[in-house]
Design an enzyme around this catalytic site. Structure first.
Site, PDB file in Angstrom:
ATOM      1  N   ARG A  27     -14.940 -39.967  21.731  1.00  0.00           N
ATOM      2  CA  ARG A  27     -15.059 -39.420  20.387  1.00  0.00           C
ATOM      3  C   ARG A  27     -14.339 -38.095  20.197  1.00  0.00           C
ATOM      4  NH1 ARG A  27     -18.599 -42.584  21.121  1.00  0.00           N
ATOM      5  NH2 ARG A  27     -18.593 -41.598  23.134  1.00  0.00           N
ATOM      6  N   THR A  28     -14.636 -37.126  21.061  1.00  0.00           N
ATOM      7  CA  THR A  28     -14.179 -35.760  20.787  1.00  0.00           C
ATOM      8  C   THR A  28     -12.651 -35.706  20.819  1.00  0.00           C
ATOM      9  OG1 THR A  28     -16.206 -35.022  21.847  1.00  0.00           O
ATOM     10  CG2 THR A  28     -14.542 -33.348  21.417  1.00  0.00           C
TER      11      THR A  28
ATOM     12  N   LYS B 185      -2.428 -30.037  41.513  1.00  0.00           N
ATOM     13  CA  LYS B 185      -1.618 -29.229  42.449  1.00  0.00           C
ATOM     14  C   LYS B 185      -2.212 -27.845  42.628  1.00  0.00           C
ATOM     15  CE  LYS B 185       2.331 -31.443  40.298  1.00  0.00           C
ATOM     16  NZ  LYS B 185       3.359 -31.133  39.281  1.00  0.00           N
TER      17      LYS B 185
ATOM     18  N   HIS C 130     -21.171 -27.368  23.284  1.00  0.00           N
ATOM     19  CA  HIS C 130     -20.271 -28.359  22.673  1.00  0.00           C
ATOM     20  C   HIS C 130     -20.234 -28.033  21.176  1.00  0.00           C
ATOM     21  CE1 HIS C 130     -18.074 -31.888  21.847  1.00  0.00           C
ATOM     22  NE2 HIS C 130     -18.767 -32.786  22.512  1.00  0.00           N
TER      23      HIS C 130
ATOM     24  N   ARG D 227     -11.704 -29.669  27.064  1.00  0.00           N
ATOM     25  CA  ARG D 227     -12.979 -30.073  27.677  1.00  0.00           C
ATOM     26  C   ARG D 227     -12.845 -29.883  29.176  1.00  0.00           C
ATOM     27  NH1 ARG D 227     -16.382 -35.423  26.434  1.00  0.00           N
ATOM     28  NH2 ARG D 227     -16.866 -34.091  24.659  1.00  0.00           N
TER      29      ARG D 227
HETATM   30  N1   CP Z   1     -20.100 -36.804  21.636  1.00  0.00           N
HETATM   31  C1   CP Z   1     -19.143 -36.696  22.590  1.00  0.00           C
HETATM   32  O1   CP Z   1     -18.826 -35.604  23.066  1.00  0.00           O
HETATM   33  O2   CP Z   1     -18.563 -37.892  22.929  1.00  0.00           O
HETATM   34  P1   CP Z   1     -17.342 -38.033  23.961  1.00  0.00           P
HETATM   35  O3   CP Z   1     -17.857 -37.639  25.313  1.00  0.00           O
HETATM   36  O4   CP Z   1     -16.925 -39.473  23.871  1.00  0.00           O
HETATM   37  O5   CP Z   1     -16.267 -37.093  23.502  1.00  0.00           O
END
Ligand code: CP
Length: 306
Positions: free
Chosen positions: A51-52, A80, A129, A101
């Site tokens: 999603r993100t 590396k 998040h 991320r």
């Molecule tokens: N909600 C969320 O962070 O989903 P993903 O891990 O798929 O990005």
């Protein structure tokens, strides 16, 4: 230059502006189709995501911009030994904004200290998040019409659940929010969330273990997955993973206007039979996420529609 690392990096006024802009984009997306023409978003994902990452990429494409990046650390020079600091210094030569991320808590914060372009935390370990929180707030606002005066149940892995930590922080700014924290004792919310966030805000909360006994008092139920990737011990994960399963029987105990949110992905914690219940807002929530990320990108790039 502004980054978004923690939901509290945004003032309440800025948060309101982003949510209002997302609302405008939802109404007339075509009006915004060229606002980021010529701009590039880099998605640096050291941890899996559906999603993100795709939501960020879709958001930038819908604004008329372009995207580049990597979706796993193994395809980057991290293998590396390149540091996060050097990576963003380099990527900042190619892109105008970065969504990162990382499994290590604080990695996006460190990146923001060295990056020549804005950095957005797209999830750091079990910590924060913030763009999921923007998604959750836009969903609540759109579905319930307000961000104040409701009872929200947060259920599942409240210990490692970064979406829960970020959402509680953001909601602690709104009056009359009541938290029902539903988890097994092993997965209780970290103490700092209670002592540094909820209590100083003067908000009511209860910590309970039963979903059945508490679902009837909720305006919003925020379900979360027990995350295998955060456990050190497989046996603990197996013992706890199916503690809560929201099914049609439990939904009969819920209010007719309660909405169900989930950051997704789900595993077993919401039965498929609940998906067609109009109160199940979790797939609508994904769509809200794209619009709010469009608004965030515009805000950080200081772009306005013509
Ligand atoms: N909600 C969320 O962070 O989903 P993903 O891990 O798929 O990005």
């Amino acid at each position: 230059m502004q980054h978004l690392i923690d939901p509290m990096d945004l003032t309440q006024e800025e948060l309101g502006e982003i949510l209002a802009l997302a609302g405008e984009i939802m109404k007339e997306p075509e009006k915004f189709s060229e606002v980021c023409k010529g701009k590039k978003l880099a998605t640096l994902f050291y941890e899996p995501s559906t999603r993100t990452r795709l939501s960020f990429e879709s958001a930038m494409l819908e604004l008329g911009g372009s995207v580049l990046g990597f979706s796993e650390a193994s395809s980057s020079s991290a293998t590396k030994g390149e540091s996060v600091e050097d990576t963003v210094r380099v990527v900042g030569c190619f892109a105008d904004i970065i969504a990162m991320r990382h499994p290590n808590e604080g990695a996006p914060k460190l990146a923001s200290m060295f990056s020549p372009v804005p950095v957005i935390n797209a999830g750091d370990g079990g910590h924060n998040h913030p763009t999921q929180t923007l998604t959750d707030l836009l969903t609540i606002l759109s579905e319930k019409g307000r961000l104040e005066g409701f009872t929200i149940g947060l259920c599942g892995d409240l210990k490692f659940g970064r979406t829960v930590h970020s959402l509680v922080k953001a909601l602690s700014r709104y009056t009359g929010v009541r938290f029902v924290l539903i988890s097994p004792p092993e997965l209780k919310v970290p103490d700092y969330i209670i002592t540094e966030v909820i209590e100083p805000a003067g908000l009511e909360y209860t910590e309970v273990t039963s979903l059945e006994e508490n679902i009837g008092q909720l305006d919003i139920l925020y379900m979360t997955r027990v995350q295998r990737e955060r456990f050190f011990n497989e046996a603990d994960y197996v013992r706890l993973k199916d503690t809560y399963i929201l099914d049609e029987k439990k939904m009969r105990m819920a209010r007719p206007d309660m909405i169900i949110l989930h950051p997704l992905p789900r595993v077993n914690e919401i039965a498929a039979g609940v998906d067609n219940d109009p109160r199940a807002a979790y797939f609508r929530q994904v769509r809200y996420g794209k619009y709010v990320r469009m608004a965030l990108i515009m805000k950080l790039l200081e772009k306005a529609a013509e």
